[in-house]
Design a protein around this motif. Structure first.
Motif, short mmCIF file in Angstrom:
data_model
loop_
_atom_site.label_atom_id
_atom_site.label_comp_id
_atom_site.label_asym_id
_atom_site.label_seq_id
_atom_site.Cartn_x
_atom_site.Cartn_y
_atom_site.Cartn_z
N ILE A 110 0.88 -1.17 0.00
CA ILE A 110 0.00 0.00 0.00
C ILE A 110 0.91 1.22 0.00
O ILE A 110 1.78 1.35 0.87
N ILE A 111 0.74 2.09 -1.00
CA ILE A 111 1.63 3.25 -1.15
C ILE A 111 0.95 4.52 -0.65
O ILE A 111 -0.25 4.55 -0.41
N GLN A 112 1.76 5.55 -0.49
CA GLN A 112 1.31 6.88 -0.09
C GLN A 112 0.48 6.84 1.19
O GLN A 112 -0.62 7.40 1.27
N VAL A 113 1.02 6.20 2.21
CA VAL A 113 0.32 6.08 3.49
C VAL A 113 0.70 7.27 4.38
O VAL A 113 1.89 7.52 4.61
N GLU A 114 -0.29 7.96 4.84
CA GLU A 114 -0.06 9.10 5.74
C GLU A 114 0.16 8.59 7.16
O GLU A 114 -0.31 7.51 7.53
N ASP A 115 0.88 9.38 7.96
CA ASP A 115 1.09 9.02 9.36
C ASP A 115 -0.27 8.86 10.05
O ASP A 115 -1.21 9.60 9.78
N GLY A 116 -0.35 7.87 10.93
CA GLY A 116 -1.58 7.65 11.66
C GLY A 116 -1.66 6.24 12.19
O GLY A 116 -0.73 5.44 12.05
N THR A 117 -2.77 5.93 12.80
CA THR A 117 -3.03 4.60 13.34
C THR A 117 -4.18 3.99 12.55
O THR A 117 -5.22 4.62 12.36
N TYR A 118 -3.95 2.76 12.09
CA TYR A 118 -4.89 2.10 11.19
C TYR A 118 -5.15 0.67 11.67
O TYR A 118 -4.41 0.12 12.47
N TYR A 119 -6.21 0.08 11.10
CA TYR A 119 -6.43 -1.36 11.18
C TYR A 119 -6.37 -1.87 9.74
O TYR A 119 -6.80 -1.17 8.81
N LEU A 120 -5.82 -3.06 9.55
CA LEU A 120 -5.68 -3.63 8.22
C LEU A 120 -6.59 -4.84 8.08
O LEU A 120 -6.57 -5.73 8.92
N VAL A 121 -7.37 -4.84 7.01
CA VAL A 121 -8.31 -5.93 6.74
C VAL A 121 -8.11 -6.40 5.30
O VAL A 121 -7.77 -5.61 4.42
N ALA A 122 -8.30 -7.70 5.08
CA ALA A 122 -8.27 -8.26 3.73
C ALA A 122 -9.59 -8.98 3.48
O ALA A 122 -10.11 -9.68 4.36
N ILE A 123 -10.12 -8.77 2.30
CA ILE A 123 -11.38 -9.41 1.91
C ILE A 123 -11.18 -10.04 0.54
O ILE A 123 -10.69 -9.40 -0.39
#
Length: 176
Positions: A110-123
């Motif tokens: 995943i490109i161009q990710v801004e700073d922050g807190t995320y959750y990652l999901v795959a479907i």
């Protein structure tokens, strides 16, 4: 990437080389074109490296598998933790969502990710209708296995802070 000091050192090396190669004030044939080609190649390499950094910026990378087998064609999404933690529904048109599709080896970037807190999901969209179908499409989260039941994955946050994040792997997908 090269910096100004590196370019100055390269220029000094080229000037020194020209002085050594000169014979009676006339440069040996074939040397100037070679040096020019090398210099242009260096400039192009520096430009390409800088362009790559600007395009990709910060990335999140990992693999998606299920039962030890790579999952090809899964949609992998980084979901802003603020949306998830507040219990908001996820509206792709209104949310800051970034994602990728897995390759044949299950890998994604995943490109161009801004700073922050995320959750990652795959479907994995099994029927290709571009919708998540409960009971049909497998879904998996980046996280750790629930130690009480041993059956579900509890999502862990992915924290991005100015540097690439790797090893964000999903190893189990569920049909709910």
């Amino acid at each position: 990437p090269l910096i100004r000091g590196d370019l100055n050192a390269l220029a000094m090396t080229i000037r020194w080389y020209f002085k050594k190669v000169k014979k009676g004030g006339v440069m040996k044939k074939g040397i100037l074109p070679i040096v020019l080609v090398l210099f242009v190649s260096l400039i192009l390499a520096v430009s390409c490296e800088k362009a790559k950094d600007e395009i990709f910026q910060v990335t999140v990378k990992g693999y998606v598998a299920n039962g030890g087998q790579p999952v090809e064609g899964a949609v992998v999404l980084l979901l802003n933790s603020a949306n998830i933690d507040s219990g908001e529904s996820i509206d792709i048109d209104k949310s800051n969502i970034n994602g990728s599709i897995t390759f044949s080896d299950g890998g994604y970037t995943i490109i161009q990710v801004e700073d922050g807190t995320y959750y990652l999901v795959a479907i994995k969209d099994e029927n290709g209708n571009k919708n998540y179908d409960l009971g049909t499409d497998p879904i998996g989260w980046y996280g750790h296995l629930d130690t009480i039941t041993g059956l579900v994955t509890i999502p862990d946050p992915v924290i991005v802070s100015g540097e690439d994040v790797t090893g964000i792997d999903i190893d189990t997908m569920y049909v709910e």
